[in-house]
Scaffold this active site. Structure first.
Site, PDB file in Angstrom:
ATOM      1  N   GLU A  46      40.981  38.933  27.565  1.00 26.66           N
ATOM      2  CA  GLU A  46      40.618  37.541  27.837  1.00 26.66           C
ATOM      3  C   GLU A  46      39.283  37.484  28.566  1.00 26.66           C
ATOM      4  O   GLU A  46      39.111  38.122  29.605  1.00 26.66           O
ATOM      5  CB  GLU A  46      41.684  36.855  28.694  1.00 26.66           C
ATOM      6  CG  GLU A  46      41.326  35.425  29.053  1.00 26.66           C
ATOM      7  CD  GLU A  46      42.213  34.853  30.151  1.00 26.66           C
ATOM      8  OE1 GLU A  46      41.873  33.757  30.646  1.00 26.66           O
ATOM      9  OE2 GLU A  46      43.197  35.510  30.526  1.00 26.66           O
ATOM     10  N   GLY A  76      42.105  43.613  41.238  1.00 30.86           N
ATOM     11  CA  GLY A  76      41.302  42.629  41.956  1.00 30.86           C
ATOM     12  C   GLY A  76      41.779  41.223  41.648  1.00 30.86           C
ATOM     13  O   GLY A  76      42.582  41.000  40.734  1.00 30.86           O
ATOM     14  N   GLU A  77      41.275  40.259  42.420  1.00 38.26           N
ATOM     15  CA  GLU A  77      41.662  38.870  42.232  1.00 38.26           C
ATOM     16  C   GLU A  77      41.171  38.354  40.881  1.00 38.26           C
ATOM     17  O   GLU A  77      40.212  38.865  40.306  1.00 38.26           O
ATOM     18  CB  GLU A  77      41.079  38.000  43.353  1.00 38.26           C
ATOM     19  CG  GLU A  77      41.588  38.355  44.747  1.00 38.26           C
ATOM     20  CD  GLU A  77      43.077  38.091  44.902  1.00 38.26           C
ATOM     21  OE1 GLU A  77      43.570  37.139  44.237  1.00 38.26           O
ATOM     22  OE2 GLU A  77      43.739  38.808  45.667  1.00 38.26           O
ATOM     23  N   SER A  78      41.827  37.315  40.372  1.00 35.45           N
ATOM     24  CA  SER A  78      41.410  36.697  39.116  1.00 35.45           C
ATOM     25  C   SER A  78      39.986  36.181  39.241  1.00 35.45           C
ATOM     26  O   SER A  78      39.617  35.572  40.254  1.00 35.45           O
ATOM     27  CB  SER A  78      42.355  35.543  38.753  1.00 35.45           C
ATOM     28  OG  SER A  78      43.657  36.023  38.504  1.00 35.45           O
ATOM     29  N   GLY A  79      39.176  36.439  38.198  1.00 34.76           N
ATOM     30  CA  GLY A  79      37.810  35.950  38.177  1.00 34.76           C
ATOM     31  C   GLY A  79      36.791  36.855  38.822  1.00 34.76           C
ATOM     32  O   GLY A  79      35.604  36.520  38.860  1.00 34.76           O
ATOM     33  N   VAL A  80      37.219  38.001  39.337  1.00 33.96           N
ATOM     34  CA  VAL A  80      36.282  38.885  40.039  1.00 33.96           C
ATOM     35  C   VAL A  80      35.424  39.695  39.049  1.00 33.96           C
ATOM     36  O   VAL A  80      34.390  40.246  39.428  1.00 33.96           O
ATOM     37  CB  VAL A  80      37.037  39.832  40.999  1.00 33.96           C
ATOM     38  CG1 VAL A  80      37.726  40.954  40.235  1.00 33.96           C
ATOM     39  CG2 VAL A  80      36.107  40.386  42.066  1.00 33.96           C
ATOM     40  N   GLY A  81      35.845  39.765  37.782  1.00 33.62           N
ATOM     41  CA  GLY A  81      35.035  40.458  36.783  1.00 33.62           C
ATOM     42  C   GLY A  81      35.670  41.682  36.166  1.00 33.62           C
ATOM     43  O   GLY A  81      34.969  42.514  35.581  1.00 33.62           O
ATOM     44  N   LYS A  82      36.983  41.806  36.232  1.00 35.58           N
ATOM     45  CA  LYS A  82      37.661  42.993  35.689  1.00 35.58           C
ATOM     46  C   LYS A  82      37.491  43.091  34.175  1.00 35.58           C
ATOM     47  O   LYS A  82      37.108  44.136  33.650  1.00 35.58           O
ATOM     48  CB  LYS A  82      39.158  42.949  36.060  1.00 35.58           C
ATOM     49  CG  LYS A  82      39.445  42.939  37.549  1.00 35.58           C
ATOM     50  CD  LYS A  82      40.931  43.026  37.841  1.00 35.58           C
ATOM     51  CE  LYS A  82      41.725  41.845  37.309  1.00 35.58           C
ATOM     52  NZ  LYS A  82      41.337  40.561  37.961  1.00 35.58           N
ATOM     53  N   SER A  83      37.805  42.008  33.460  1.00 33.85           N
ATOM     54  CA  SER A  83      37.748  42.040  31.999  1.00 33.85           C
ATOM     55  C   SER A  83      36.314  42.168  31.497  1.00 33.85           C
ATOM     56  O   SER A  83      36.046  42.865  30.512  1.00 33.85           O
ATOM     57  CB  SER A  83      38.404  40.781  31.423  1.00 33.85           C
ATOM     58  OG  SER A  83      39.770  40.724  31.762  1.00 33.85           O
ATOM     59  N   ARG A 118      29.738  54.300  52.564  1.00 40.39           N
ATOM     60  CA  ARG A 118      28.483  54.692  51.933  1.00 40.39           C
ATOM     61  C   ARG A 118      28.380  56.203  51.706  1.00 40.39           C
ATOM     62  O   ARG A 118      27.445  56.666  51.061  1.00 40.39           O
ATOM     63  CB  ARG A 118      27.305  54.217  52.802  1.00 40.39           C
ATOM     64  CG  ARG A 118      27.258  52.707  52.973  1.00 40.39           C
ATOM     65  CD  ARG A 118      26.039  52.264  53.759  1.00 40.39           C
ATOM     66  NE  ARG A 118      24.794  52.587  53.060  1.00 40.39           N
ATOM     67  CZ  ARG A 118      23.590  52.264  53.536  1.00 40.39           C
ATOM     68  NH1 ARG A 118      23.479  51.643  54.704  1.00 40.39           N
ATOM     69  NH2 ARG A 118      22.505  52.591  52.857  1.00 40.39           N
ATOM     70  N   HIS A 140      48.900  43.286  37.768  1.00 36.98           N
ATOM     71  CA  HIS A 140      47.838  42.465  37.190  1.00 36.98           C
ATOM     72  C   HIS A 140      46.528  43.228  37.323  1.00 36.98           C
ATOM     73  O   HIS A 140      46.067  43.485  38.432  1.00 36.98           O
ATOM     74  CB  HIS A 140      47.743  41.124  37.916  1.00 36.98           C
ATOM     75  CG  HIS A 140      46.586  40.276  37.458  1.00 36.98           C
ATOM     76  ND1 HIS A 140      46.534  39.713  36.208  1.00 36.98           N
ATOM     77  CD2 HIS A 140      45.433  39.923  38.087  1.00 36.98           C
ATOM     78  CE1 HIS A 140      45.403  39.038  36.086  1.00 36.98           C
ATOM     79  NE2 HIS A 140      44.719  39.151  37.211  1.00 36.98           N
TER      80      HIS A 140
END
Length: 312
Positions: free
Chosen positions: A203, A154-161, A244, A139
């Protein structure tokens, strides 16, 4: 590990092969290895694998041409009775009457190509390595930046798309969104692609499904790409220590291969698209032998040595 296969008909279509004899049944190819049956037509079958496609080049055909019809039939029969997957003649080689007779007797496909043997075997082996490669689905999002494949996890909703769309607007290309099919095509490389049904779609929460190819043009998409780097996106955690300097290289293991990776924290105000571009360029510099963090560390060490040297 799960074994994969590809239909011989698909191989015929892809490699543009002529059918000299083709059975009316489904035939599956299960190995990318090919065999030049020079030893087999002389009678040596130790360690012989009948699942390999048998490739007859100029050497094999010339050897067979020097035989009598009876000897040629008996020699080829020893091969065909092993129920080999298929026989392919290169350089537009002619199938002898004995070969055609045995092909019908043992229901074995006989195919032909106009290509030279070495070029054909290289092309077919490369194609089969991709089609039969070990694979998994992750995913995530796969994009191409500056000629490099960047896998975003990353988790769903983290901003990948959303980050992928910003990268597409900046001239980069989408390979896959939501589901990334990853194949191990060699001992050193992974290739990612999208499932056919969702290819070129992305999406966006609040908008829905977007056809990237139709909105941004053909140059905004790509069917597959080698995975050169992995970026893990995670929500910024207050108090957590993030790298860093970049002196310690991180890797993510997929299908037994270690791929260079980074963990990028997400918080309001961070321009992830720019960060990804810099990460891709920095990774390319590392592969070319230059590491900015190591260079800074070297300069600091030299300055410290000069300072202590001056005091002494």
């Amino acid at each position: 590990m799960e074994k994969f296969s590809v239909s011989l008909q698909k191989v015929v279509d892809e490699m543009k092969l002529d059918k000299l004899y083709y059975p009316e049944r489904e035939i599956m190819v299960t190995t990318a290895d090919l065999n030049r049956p020079g030893l087999q037509i002389t009678g040596f079958f130790d360690y012989f694998d009948p699942t390999r496609i048998q490739v007859f080049g100029m050497v094999e055909n010339t050897y067979l041409a020097g035989m009598t019809s009876e000897n040629r039939y008996n020699s080829l029969k020893r091969l065909f009775e092993k129920n080999v997957t298929a026989v392919i003649l290169t350089r537009n080689g002619n199938a002898t009457p004995e070969m055609m007779s045995l092909a019908e007797e043992y229901d074995t496909p006989v195919l032909r190509t106009s290509l030279q043997t070495s070029y054909f075997t290289s092309s077919l082996n490369g194609y089969l390595n991709v089609e039969l490669a070990p694979r998994i689905t992750r995913h995530g999002v796969l994009v191409e930046l500056y000629g490099q494949g960047l896998l975003i996890l990353g988790e769903s909703g983290v901003g990948k798309s959303e980050t992928a769309v910003e990268l597409i607007k900046r001239g980069h290309r989408l390979v896959a969104d939501d589901a990334v099919e990853i194949k191990k095509v060699s001992a050193r490389s992974l290739v990612g692609s999208s499932p056919d049904i969702i290819r070129h779609f992305i999406e966006l929460r609040g908008i829905g499904i977007v056809d990237v190819k139709n909105i941004f043009g053909m140059g905004s998409v790509k069917d597959s790409e080698k995975i050169d780097m992995i970026i893990h996106l995670e929500t910024w955690e207050k108090g957590k220590q993030y790298d860093r300097l970049g002196l310690v290289d991180e890797y993510t293991n997929i299908l037994g291969l270690d791929i260079p990776s980074l963990t990028i924290p997400v918080r309001p105000g961070r321009n992830l698209a720019v960060i990804f571009e810099v990460a891709a360029m920095n990774n390319r510099q590392k592969r070319m032998g230059y590491n900015a963090a190591e260079e800074l560390n070297r300069r600091l060490a030299e300055q410290i040595n000069e300072s202590f040297g001056g005091e002494m």
